[in-house]
Write an enzyme that holds these catalytic residues in place. Structure first.
Site, mmCIF file in Angstrom:
data_model
loop_
_atom_site.group_PDB
_atom_site.id
_atom_site.type_symbol
_atom_site.label_atom_id
_atom_site.label_comp_id
_atom_site.label_asym_id
_atom_site.label_seq_id
_atom_site.Cartn_x
_atom_site.Cartn_y
_atom_site.Cartn_z
ATOM 1 N N HIS A 14 22.582 5.728 10.058
ATOM 2 C CA HIS A 14 22.632 7.145 9.638
ATOM 3 C C HIS A 14 23.537 7.886 10.628
ATOM 4 O O HIS A 14 23.136 8.148 11.758
ATOM 5 C CB HIS A 14 21.224 7.754 9.658
ATOM 6 C CG HIS A 14 21.166 9.185 9.234
ATOM 7 N ND1 HIS A 14 20.246 9.635 8.302
ATOM 8 C CD2 HIS A 14 21.882 10.275 9.593
ATOM 9 C CE1 HIS A 14 20.415 10.939 8.121
ATOM 10 N NE2 HIS A 14 21.405 11.357 8.912
ATOM 11 N N HIS A 16 26.794 11.051 11.005
ATOM 12 C CA HIS A 16 27.711 12.060 10.460
ATOM 13 C C HIS A 16 29.006 11.991 11.259
ATOM 14 O O HIS A 16 29.000 12.287 12.463
ATOM 15 C CB HIS A 16 27.111 13.464 10.605
ATOM 16 C CG HIS A 16 25.780 13.605 9.941
ATOM 17 N ND1 HIS A 16 25.644 14.098 8.658
ATOM 18 C CD2 HIS A 16 24.530 13.295 10.364
ATOM 19 C CE1 HIS A 16 24.359 14.088 8.328
ATOM 20 N NE2 HIS A 16 23.667 13.605 9.345
ATOM 21 N N LYS A 101 22.371 9.556 -1.076
ATOM 22 C CA LYS A 101 21.616 10.381 -0.121
ATOM 23 C C LYS A 101 21.083 11.623 -0.819
ATOM 24 O O LYS A 101 21.844 12.379 -1.425
ATOM 25 C CB LYS A 101 22.540 10.785 1.039
ATOM 26 C CG LYS A 101 21.897 11.713 2.069
ATOM 27 C CD LYS A 101 20.822 11.012 2.898
ATOM 28 C CE LYS A 101 20.026 11.981 3.754
ATOM 29 N NZ LYS A 101 20.738 12.418 4.943
ATOM 30 N N HIS A 138 16.366 12.707 2.945
ATOM 31 C CA HIS A 138 16.028 13.710 3.964
ATOM 32 C C HIS A 138 14.691 14.294 3.517
ATOM 33 O O HIS A 138 14.629 15.092 2.593
ATOM 34 C CB HIS A 138 17.113 14.786 4.034
ATOM 35 C CG HIS A 138 16.877 15.773 5.139
ATOM 36 N ND1 HIS A 138 17.668 15.852 6.258
ATOM 37 C CD2 HIS A 138 15.908 16.709 5.302
ATOM 38 C CE1 HIS A 138 17.200 16.796 7.061
ATOM 39 N NE2 HIS A 138 16.138 17.340 6.499
ATOM 40 N N HIS A 176 15.572 9.592 9.528
ATOM 41 C CA HIS A 176 15.172 10.261 10.779
ATOM 42 C C HIS A 176 13.709 10.667 10.784
ATOM 43 O O HIS A 176 13.376 11.840 10.892
ATOM 44 C CB HIS A 176 16.071 11.456 11.113
ATOM 45 C CG HIS A 176 16.573 12.231 9.923
ATOM 46 N ND1 HIS A 176 15.758 12.729 8.956
ATOM 47 C CD2 HIS A 176 17.833 12.577 9.553
ATOM 48 C CE1 HIS A 176 16.491 13.350 8.044
ATOM 49 N NE2 HIS A 176 17.742 13.267 8.380
ATOM 50 N N ASP A 248 21.561 9.523 13.501
ATOM 51 C CA ASP A 248 21.726 10.894 12.999
ATOM 52 C C ASP A 248 22.640 11.682 13.932
ATOM 53 O O ASP A 248 22.456 12.882 14.130
ATOM 54 C CB ASP A 248 20.384 11.605 12.815
ATOM 55 C CG ASP A 248 20.526 12.882 11.999
ATOM 56 O OD1 ASP A 248 21.558 13.044 11.307
ATOM 57 O OD2 ASP A 248 19.615 13.731 12.063
HETATM 58 C C1 NCD Z 1 22.776 17.026 10.168
HETATM 59 C C2 NCD Z 1 24.206 17.580 10.182
HETATM 60 O O1 NCD Z 1 24.520 18.366 11.065
HETATM 61 O O2 NCD Z 1 24.988 17.207 9.311
HETATM 62 N N1 NCD Z 1 21.946 17.851 10.996
HETATM 63 C C3 NCD Z 1 20.765 17.519 11.552
HETATM 64 O O3 NCD Z 1 20.129 18.398 12.140
HETATM 65 N N2 NCD Z 1 20.293 16.294 11.521
HETATM 66 C C4 NCD Z 1 22.257 16.916 8.773
HETATM 67 C C5 NCD Z 1 20.978 16.125 8.652
HETATM 68 O O4 NCD Z 1 20.970 14.894 8.696
HETATM 69 O O5 NCD Z 1 19.918 16.753 8.501
HETATM 70 ZN ZN ZN Z 2 21.709 13.299 9.328
#
Ligand code: NCD
Ligand code: ZN
Length: 349
Positions: A14, A16, A101, A138, A176, A248
């Protein structure tokens, strides 16, 4: 304590990576350490089609360069009412799309295109179960009447449990996981696993809130109580196969973390592995570290662990580690986990 451990090159289930200048600045942290990376689709606009996933994967690989031959971004698409099932099936059969997702609309960063209730998408999920396409969730209620710290539990009870009953063959990941209720949920449902972040393993709500609110620890789902943290640590360090690492890692420029409203997300791709290793070492469970970081997730998603290995050595590192990165646009991002990282060195074998 000093120790050394070899693990198969880990996977991040996971992450970003963003786009543009931020992608260029952060991708190397993931690509230099991890083999597979499950790439979150919450760009603006979202990655919602096979075509967009394919183009985004190419941008990621270009930004990563050829330093990390094992690195492979695994693409996901964003679940919304616009998702085209035929396009999804084609993308999955072509090996481009690995999972879908689901975001509850408004729960987190760039989730506005998400759903109001996961049960509205049953038809899509039946198709995904038939096609063996995993659903990544999520799991957080957006009902403002529910206490922020109870929202994972509420979502699991009110939405995800009924979904798992109605589509029992659907493969589901609680992303998460942040509470003992979430841990119990993954244990109780046969086709359900959970990804776990370095920050939910190592911090609690007091770290977030006291002596004052710390935007660098603000993420969704919110970092919960010490009892919740302990429940997560306990199941993860036992080596239970339903739990695996998903960092995450979610970079935001400091201008957006320290502004009027803190953006949710913690950037931990740089030192997340050390944070997790430190937890396993402290719990005297280092023998299960490779299951969590390199094996359980791969098995859940149908892959063999990497043949490549990383060497992690615990001893005080003398060099001063970076605490921020800068993008070519001049944005700064805080690196989570520097204290833990100062005890470890990580190197390929
Ligand atoms: C994530 C993001 O910033 O894209 N933020 C987070 O707090 N984890 C999005 C997510 O996975 O919830
Ligand atoms: Zn995330």
């Amino acid at each position: 304590m000093d120790l050394t451990i070899r693990i198969p090159r880990p996977d991040d289930w996971h992450v970003h990576l963003r786009d543009g200048a931020m992608l260029e600045a952060v991708v190397g942290y993931t690509a230099s350490r991890f083999r597979y990376a499950m790439i979150m689709p919450n760009l603006n606009p979202p990655i919602a089609t096979t075509e967009l996933a394919d183009r985004y994967q190419k941008r990621i690989l270009r930004a990563a360069g050829n330093q990390s031959p094992e690195f492979q971004p695994l693409m996901t698409v964003y679940c919304s009412t616009n998702l085209d099932q035929d396009d999804l099936i084609r993308g999955h059969e072509a090996g481009i799309v690995k999972a879908v997702k689901y975001y509850p609309a408004g729960a987190t960063t760039n989730s506005d295109h998400g759903g109001d209730n996961i049960l509205n998408f049953i038809d899509l999920f039946e198709t995904m179960a038939d096609q063996k396409i995993p659903l990544l969730v999520h799991a957080e209620s957006t009902n403002p009447e529910i206490d922020l710290f109870d929202r994972e539990a509420a979502f699991l009870e009110q939405e995800l449990h009924p979904l798992c009953e109605q589509v029992p063959n659907l493969q589901v990941t609680v992303e998460h996981v942040s509470t003992s209720v979430g841990v119990d949920f993954a244990l109780a449902h046969q086709r359900v696993a959970a990804s776990v972040t370095p920050h939910h393993l190592s911090r609690n709500s007091s770290d977030l809130m006291a002596p004052e609110f710390d935007p660098d620890l603000f993420c969704k789902p919110i970092i919960n109580s010490e009892a919740d943290r302990q429940a997560i640590v306990s199941v993860v360090t036992s080596g239970n196969p339903s739990f695996f690492l998903g960092t995450d890692s979610a970079p935001h420029p400091t201008s957006e973390k320290y502004g009027e409203e803190a953006k949710a997300g913690i950037f931990n791709a740089a030192y997340g592995l050390e944070v997790v290793a430190e937890i396993f070492a402290k719990e005297n469970r280092i023998e299960h570290f490779s299951s969590f970081a390199s094996k359980n997730g791969a098995a859940f998603y149908g892959y063999e662990p990497s043949q490549d290995e990383l060497l992690l050595t615990r001893k005080q590192v003398d060099v001063e580690l970076a605490s921020t990165l800068s993008t070519r646009d001049g944005d700064k991002v805080v690196l989570f986990g520097r204290d833990e990282a100062s005890h470890w060195t990580v190197s390929p074998i």
